[in-house]
Scaffold this active site. Structure first.
Site, PDB file in Angstrom:
ATOM      1  N   HIS A   7      41.829  25.619  36.955  1.00 39.04           N
ATOM      2  CA  HIS A   7      41.049  26.507  36.078  1.00 39.04           C
ATOM      3  C   HIS A   7      41.776  27.827  36.018  1.00 39.04           C
ATOM      4  O   HIS A   7      41.614  28.693  36.865  1.00 39.04           O
ATOM      5  CB  HIS A   7      39.639  26.706  36.634  1.00 39.04           C
ATOM      6  CG  HIS A   7      38.810  27.594  35.742  1.00 39.04           C
ATOM      7  ND1 HIS A   7      38.692  28.937  35.940  1.00 39.04           N
ATOM      8  CD2 HIS A   7      38.104  27.300  34.627  1.00 39.04           C
ATOM      9  CE1 HIS A   7      37.918  29.460  35.006  1.00 39.04           C
ATOM     10  NE2 HIS A   7      37.562  28.491  34.201  1.00 39.04           N
ATOM     11  N   ARG A   8      42.651  27.921  35.046  1.00 37.59           N
ATOM     12  CA  ARG A   8      43.508  29.096  35.026  1.00 37.59           C
ATOM     13  C   ARG A   8      44.125  29.292  33.683  1.00 37.59           C
ATOM     14  O   ARG A   8      44.137  28.428  32.846  1.00 37.59           O
ATOM     15  CB  ARG A   8      44.648  28.888  36.021  1.00 37.59           C
ATOM     16  CG  ARG A   8      45.603  27.817  35.498  1.00 37.59           C
ATOM     17  CD  ARG A   8      46.772  27.597  36.378  1.00 37.59           C
ATOM     18  NE  ARG A   8      47.665  28.682  36.367  1.00 37.59           N
ATOM     19  CZ  ARG A   8      48.865  28.656  35.809  1.00 37.59           C
ATOM     20  NH1 ARG A   8      49.305  27.619  35.185  1.00 37.59           N
ATOM     21  NH2 ARG A   8      49.637  29.682  35.879  1.00 37.59           N
ATOM     22  N   ASP A 364      42.680  37.716  36.168  1.00 32.19           N
ATOM     23  CA  ASP A 364      42.211  36.329  36.228  1.00 32.19           C
ATOM     24  C   ASP A 364      42.288  35.778  37.641  1.00 32.19           C
ATOM     25  O   ASP A 364      43.051  36.259  38.478  1.00 32.19           O
ATOM     26  CB  ASP A 364      43.061  35.464  35.308  1.00 32.19           C
ATOM     27  CG  ASP A 364      44.479  35.344  35.829  1.00 32.19           C
ATOM     28  OD1 ASP A 364      45.087  36.395  36.089  1.00 32.19           O
ATOM     29  OD2 ASP A 364      44.967  34.221  35.987  1.00 32.19           O
ATOM     30  N   GLU A 365      41.511  34.740  37.891  1.00 30.88           N
ATOM     31  CA  GLU A 365      41.595  33.945  39.113  1.00 30.88           C
ATOM     32  C   GLU A 365      41.619  34.785  40.385  1.00 30.88           C
ATOM     33  O   GLU A 365      42.325  34.469  41.341  1.00 30.88           O
ATOM     34  CB  GLU A 365      42.822  33.027  39.054  1.00 30.88           C
ATOM     35  CG  GLU A 365      42.704  32.017  37.924  1.00 30.88           C
ATOM     36  CD  GLU A 365      43.923  31.154  37.752  1.00 30.88           C
ATOM     37  OE1 GLU A 365      43.755  29.986  37.377  1.00 30.88           O
ATOM     38  OE2 GLU A 365      45.055  31.642  37.956  1.00 30.88           O
ATOM     39  N   ALA A 366      40.828  35.839  40.391  1.00 27.66           N
ATOM     40  CA  ALA A 366      40.731  36.685  41.591  1.00 27.66           C
ATOM     41  C   ALA A 366      39.685  36.080  42.526  1.00 27.66           C
ATOM     42  O   ALA A 366      38.697  36.717  42.889  1.00 27.66           O
ATOM     43  CB  ALA A 366      40.376  38.109  41.196  1.00 27.66           C
TER      44      ALA A 366
END
Length: 559
Positions: A7-8, A364-366
């Site tokens: 999911h990125r 993103d994606e933190a």
């Protein structure tokens, strides 16, 4: 076993003129020209005289005016073609620096294959290839152009230099494919008679290159820039930092580049751009009328920075350098004051090197940053970007914090993205946040074409050429105001890509389709006609040395 992200993204506005063009001018001429494309196919049927007279050099009909990618807004074919000959001059009568440089660029494109001198002159004349500023049609805007081709001359006019440059790309595509070769080729060099009137649907038309997972040299980036210019893209988004590598020299934090940039996915040598390297990329992009949008991904995707400076970690211990592909494990230490000294220094130095409007701060994606810390960090980081005169860009997770006024969110979701996440982006758009659309299962150029594609990833699905083209940016995010969409981007993440040949195998032929979505009027969007025009690009790509994916969905010439 390596885990890849699931999911990125690992990773202006449409104008009223387009609606009026669609309703009143475009369709009759455009679809007429497209019918000519289908009828003409790829074979020439007429005879042309050899340059300078004499026996015919080869039987060849000029390429129809509508057989272009991106397809123009308005095409009016008719009249005699123009032929480039040994006596042709490139005329830049107004003599401005920008126009002279575009003339020199055009001459540089045409001289190797034609073998002609093609002098660039500021002496006025009614013959030759004429580049002129001063077109008074307001509908052309900052990037539009008008190309008129007749027996005596081909004339490109525009309101701004960017329009002239885009017009040159159209002239280039109207010439035989062999014009792209670096050795002398047989003529004739004809451009079909008629007029092309053209301007972009969206002001923001971008491609992204990830230089963090694998490092790419200045020469490799320049090669990609030249390819983007052919299809009238106007932004190059450079992903300059990530867990696997930091790629830009920062004087106040030198180990970011020298240590954080010393490796890449798989453990290769990595690399980084000196400030002069980066400035050369910016200069070269500007010469092709592309604006560089630099990205420093924060607060996650930061292992290279955390490994370089222990004080950026909450526990004060630097982790080892990282060469894998799993994501979401790294985070700057949000409560520490030094974190914001770091952000301020990096943004200040990068902003000073970047003449363009935008600076991308990721977001993103933190997954290792709490929601509260994420909101607090993004508030401070956005303020720093504004402090140094740049407009904030971030991945669409920025909308989970509080985007500042004028901020731009880049949407990278896909079909399986949850309704709540999509709605969050739509709500932000309704509140004034502008959007760049790069849906991962449409425009991510690193997604595999099929299950048998050797390069790339497939976490967002398999993305064949038709799927990458067949979507409408204006309606993709249901509920988002159409005026909130600034444009589109085609990102290329490089976990599996190591050189220009591999970049090109994944970018082509999908990149031209995304470029067309950004440039051409919505009414022209049609897969059946597009795939014919795309097929005609195959020999041109081959002449340029691009080993593209021969999708079975496209009727390639000779197949």
């Amino acid at each position: 076993m390596v885990t890849v992200r699931s999911h990125r993204r690992t990773a202006g506005d449409p104008v009223e003129r387009d609606r009026l063009v669609t309703q009143h001018r475009t369709l009759p001429r455009l679809f007429g020209s497209l019918l000519l494309v289908v009828a003409a196919g790829f074979a020439g049927i007429g005879a042309a005289s050899a340059p300078g007279g004499g026996a015919p050099a080869r039987a060849e009909t000029p390429r129809p005016l509508g057989q272009l990618v991106p397809v123009p807004a308005e095409v009016a074919p008719g009249g005699s073609p123009y032929a480039i000959t040994p006596s042709t001059r490139i005329r830049v009568a107004d003599g401005t620096r920008e126009v002279r440089e575009i003339g020199a660029y055009l001459a540089g494109l045409l001289r190797p294959s034609t073998g002609y001198a093609l002098p660039v002159t500021d002496r006025d004349g009614r013959d030759g290839i004429r580049l002129e500023l001063g077109d008074d049609d307001p509908g052309l805007g900052a990037e539009g152009y008008r190309l008129r081709s007749a027996k005596g001359a081909v004339t490109i006019t525009a309101r701004e230099p960017a329009g002239l440059f885009h017009g040159v790309q159209t002239l280039r595509q109207l010439l035989p494919d062999r014009v792209e070769r670096n050795s002398r080729q047989e003529g004739p060099w004809q451009i079909a008679g008629g007029t092309v009137t053209d301007s972009p649907r969206y002001a923001y038309r971008s491609a992204m290159l990830d230089v963090s997972r694998h490092f790419f040299s200045v020469a490799e980036v320049k090669r990609y820039i030249d390819q983007l210019a052919l299809y009238k893209l106007n932004k190059l988004h450079l992903h300059l930092s990530d867990d696997q590598g930091w790629r830009i020299a920062i004087d106040s934090w030198p180990r970011l580049a020298t240590y954080g940039g010393s490796t890449e996915v798989g453990g290769g040598p990595g690399g980084y751009y000196t400030k002069s390297d980066y400035q050369e990329i910016v200069r070269y992009a500007a010469s092709r009328y592309l604006e560089v949008v630099p990205e420093i991904d924060l607060p996650g995707h930061t292992n290279a920075a955390l490994a370089s400076y222990a004080e950026l970690n909450c526990d004060g211990i630097a982790p080892p350098l990282y060469t894998g592909t799993t994501v979401g494990f790294s985070s700057l230490c949000v409560p520490k004051d030094v974190t914001y000294d770091f952000v301020d220094d990096v943004v200040r130095e990068l902003a000073a090197l970047t003449p363009g409007k935008y600076l991308h701060i990721g977001g993103d994606e933190a997954h290792s940053t709490s929601h509260e810390d994420f909101v607090a960090f993004m508030e401070k980081a956005q303020a720093v970007v504004g402090k140094y005169g740049k407009t904030v860009m971030g991945w669409h997770q920025l909308t989970g914090a509080k985007p500042v006024e004028g901020a731009v969110a880049q949407y990278w979701g896909y079909d399986r993205t949850g309704a709540a996440e999509r709605q969050q982006v739509v709500d932000a758009a309704k509140n004034g946040t502008k959007l760049i659309l790069s849906p991962a299962d449409r425009s991510y150029l690193d997604m595999k074409y099929t299950k048998d594609t050797k390069l790339g990833l497939s976490w967002a699905g398999l993305v064949e050429v038709q799927r990458s083209y067949d979507w409408n940016p204006a309606t993709y995010l249901e509920g988002a105001p159409e005026g909130s969409v600034l444009g589109v981007e085609a990102p290329l993440w490089t976990e599996t890509l190591t050189d220009s040949a591999e970049i090109e195998q994944m970018a082509f032929p999908r990149l031209p389709g995304v470029a067309e979505l950004g440039w051409s009027p919505a009414a022209t969007h049609d897969w059946e006609t597009y795939k014919v025009r795309l097929a005609a690009q195959g020999p041109r790509l081959t002449a340029l040395g691009i080993d593209f994916y021969r999708s079975p969905q496209v009727p390639w010439a000779g197949q």
